[in-house]
Motif scaffolding. Structure first.
Motif, PDB file in Angstrom:
ATOM      1  N   UNK A 162       0.833  -1.202   0.000  1.00 59.04           N
ATOM      2  CA  UNK A 162       0.000   0.000   0.000  1.00 59.04           C
ATOM      3  C   UNK A 162       0.864   1.247   0.000  1.00 59.04           C
ATOM      4  N   UNK A 163       1.932   1.241   0.796  1.00 62.64           N
ATOM      5  CA  UNK A 163       2.816   2.398   0.853  1.00 62.64           C
ATOM      6  C   UNK A 163       3.447   2.676  -0.507  1.00 62.64           C
ATOM      7  N   UNK A 164       3.982   1.657  -1.128  1.00 67.39           N
ATOM      8  CA  UNK A 164       4.644   1.859  -2.419  1.00 67.39           C
ATOM      9  C   UNK A 164       3.656   2.324  -3.487  1.00 67.39           C
ATOM     10  N   UNK A 165       2.426   1.824  -3.426  1.00 70.61           N
ATOM     11  CA  UNK A 165       1.407   2.243  -4.386  1.00 70.61           C
ATOM     12  C   UNK A 165       1.023   3.707  -4.178  1.00 70.61           C
ATOM     13  N   UNK A 166       0.824   4.097  -2.926  1.00 67.25           N
ATOM     14  CA  UNK A 166       0.479   5.492  -2.642  1.00 67.25           C
ATOM     15  C   UNK A 166       1.623   6.420  -3.039  1.00 67.25           C
ATOM     16  N   UNK A 167       2.846   6.041  -2.742  1.00 62.42           N
ATOM     17  CA  UNK A 167       4.010   6.846  -3.106  1.00 62.42           C
ATOM     18  C   UNK A 167       4.093   7.021  -4.618  1.00 62.42           C
ATOM     19  N   UNK A 168       3.886   5.924  -5.350  1.00 63.26           N
ATOM     20  CA  UNK A 168       3.925   5.996  -6.815  1.00 63.26           C
ATOM     21  C   UNK A 168       2.844   6.944  -7.337  1.00 63.26           C
ATOM     22  N   UNK A 169       1.650   6.881  -6.766  1.00 62.20           N
ATOM     23  CA  UNK A 169       0.569   7.760  -7.197  1.00 62.20           C
ATOM     24  C   UNK A 169       0.916   9.227  -6.967  1.00 62.20           C
ATOM     25  N   UNK A 170       1.503   9.529  -5.825  1.00 65.60           N
ATOM     26  CA  UNK A 170       1.892  10.909  -5.535  1.00 65.60           C
ATOM     27  C   UNK A 170       2.883  11.420  -6.573  1.00 65.60           C
ATOM     28  N   UNK A 171       3.886  10.598  -6.883  1.00 62.90           N
ATOM     29  CA  UNK A 171       4.915  11.020  -7.831  1.00 62.90           C
ATOM     30  C   UNK A 171       4.359  11.142  -9.241  1.00 62.90           C
ATOM     31  N   UNK A 172       3.533  10.199  -9.642  1.00 57.36           N
ATOM     32  CA  UNK A 172       2.975  10.250 -10.995  1.00 57.36           C
ATOM     33  C   UNK A 172       2.079  11.473 -11.177  1.00 57.36           C
ATOM     34  N   UNK A 173       1.289  11.787 -10.169  1.00 58.60           N
ATOM     35  CA  UNK A 173       0.406  12.952 -10.278  1.00 58.60           C
ATOM     36  C   UNK A 173       1.214  14.239 -10.287  1.00 58.60           C
ATOM     37  N   UNK A 174       2.256  14.322  -9.485  1.00 56.53           N
ATOM     38  CA  UNK A 174       3.098  15.522  -9.500  1.00 56.53           C
ATOM     39  C   UNK A 174       3.735  15.707 -10.871  1.00 56.53           C
ATOM     40  N   UNK A 175       4.273  14.632 -11.410  1.00 58.00           N
ATOM     41  CA  UNK A 175       4.960  14.727 -12.701  1.00 58.00           C
ATOM     42  C   UNK A 175       3.983  14.952 -13.852  1.00 58.00           C
ATOM     43  N   UNK A 176       2.777  14.414 -13.726  1.00 52.92           N
ATOM     44  CA  UNK A 176       1.851  14.429 -14.850  1.00 52.92           C
ATOM     45  C   UNK A 176       0.876  15.588 -14.878  1.00 52.92           C
ATOM     46  N   UNK A 177       0.911  16.453 -13.891  1.00 58.10           N
ATOM     47  CA  UNK A 177      -0.018  17.582 -13.827  1.00 58.10           C
ATOM     48  C   UNK A 177       0.645  18.843 -14.366  1.00 58.10           C
ATOM     49  N   UNK A 178       0.065  19.417 -15.424  1.00 56.82           N
ATOM     50  CA  UNK A 178       0.503  20.745 -15.852  1.00 56.82           C
ATOM     51  C   UNK A 178      -0.106  21.726 -14.867  1.00 56.82           C
ATOM     52  N   UNK A 179       0.720  22.309 -14.040  1.00 56.87           N
ATOM     53  CA  UNK A 179       0.245  23.007 -12.852  1.00 56.87           C
ATOM     54  C   UNK A 179       0.009  24.488 -13.101  1.00 56.87           C
ATOM     55  N   UNK A 180      -1.191  24.940 -12.778  1.00 52.43           N
ATOM     56  CA  UNK A 180      -1.500  26.369 -12.755  1.00 52.43           C
ATOM     57  C   UNK A 180      -1.372  26.943 -11.349  1.00 52.43           C
TER      58      UNK A 180
END
Length: 289
Positions: free
Chosen positions: A195-213
């Motif tokens: 669960x930890x590794x999955x949550x960590x991966x989600x955090x990183x993927x969303x940070x990298x994949x969001x064009x941030x305004x």
């Protein structure tokens, strides 16, 4: 005027315990910082100094070491639950236990199985509350000091301007932060490591994949991704300091600077915090305290 004793707790903070597991010539290390807080029938010790209901904080420290030897240390959530349940079931005056753990990672180096280097990864965290196996329990997992940076793909404009505003809008900036994230589990029997590794991966993927305004938008997308992909998690809380990077003015030296050279500011910094949750999540007011 009536004076009464309010909510209270006591315990042993920051017990550092290192457990070496020796599988022949191959060793494994678990390096933890454990803080314990207990509460219950503690009126007398505050009002009259009667210590008969108090389990010494030194005993709590010793219990951490003894349990590390007796039970070993697997996932920190499991170790936290083991300690919390012990305190509330072994002492009749203790009704509630709070155990907070930080884990520091080590990586094996060299050809042997007993040399290590401190990992550059984030600090893993867990916070356990227990009234005993038959009472309310909650587990909050998390991490801190997860350093991330996008060198482009971040903007900030359209904000309020008043007589004190000097910040110029930008369509291209560095976005950097040190993520502190905590997520509440629906129950106390998850596959903690996975669960930890999955949550960590989600955090990183969303940070990298969001064009941030805005960093607020990025925060929401990070929390949302965790909830969408981790059914065992019902709430995510994030704290994201904005690690400002300012383009350096090189014109005094006859040079341009097309977003290539930056000054990494230490302070002050923006601090963005927020919660993303499943509206159907069970309430757990104790889980974050």
């Amino acid at each position: 005027m009536t004076i009464t004793l309010g909510a209270n707790r006591y315990g042993k903070a920051e017990t550092r315990v290192v457990r070496v597991t020796r599988d022949g010539e191959t060793h494994r290390i678990k390096d933890l910082n454990v803080s314990i807080s207990l509460s219950g029938d503690m009126d007398a010790v505050h009002l009259s100094g009667d210590n008969s209901a108090v389990l010494p904080t030194d005993t709590q420290k010793n219990t951490v070491f003894a349990f590390a030897r007796k039970h070993g240390i697997g996932e920190i959530e499991e170790f936290g639950l083991l300690l919390a349940r012990h305190f509330v079931t072994s002492q009749p005056t203790i009704r509630h236990a709070r155990v907070e753990i930080e884990e520091y990672a080590w990586e094996r180096v060299g050809d042997g199985g007993h040399s290590f280097v401190r990992s550059g990864r984030e600090v893993r965290t867990a916070l356990v509350h227990s009234d005993g196996p038959d009472g309310p329990e909650s587990v909050v997992s998390g991490l801190k000091d997860l350093l991330v940076l996008n060198s482009t793909g971040s903007e900030f404009h359209g904000f309020i301007r008043d007589e004190y505003t000097t910040l110029e809008p930008t369509r291209d900036r560095i976005l950097a932060t040190a993520v502190t994230a905590r997520w509440r589990h629906r129950g106390v029997d998850a596959a903690w490591g996975a669960s930890y590794e999955r949550a960590r991966r989600c955090l990183l993927e969303a940070f990298a994949g969001t064009h941030s305004l805005s960093l607020q938008q990025t925060l929401y997308q990070m929390g949302r991704r965790v909830l969408e992909e981790c059914a065992e998690i019902c709430e995510v809380r994030l704290s994201l300091p904005n690690k400002h990077h300012f383009a350096v003015d090189l014109t005094p030296f006859g040079m341009d600077n097309d977003n290539e050279v930056f000054f990494a500011a230490d302070r002050p910094y923006g601090l963005i915090e927020g919660t993303v949750l499943d509206d159907e999540a069970p309430a757990a007011p104790e889980a974050w305290n």
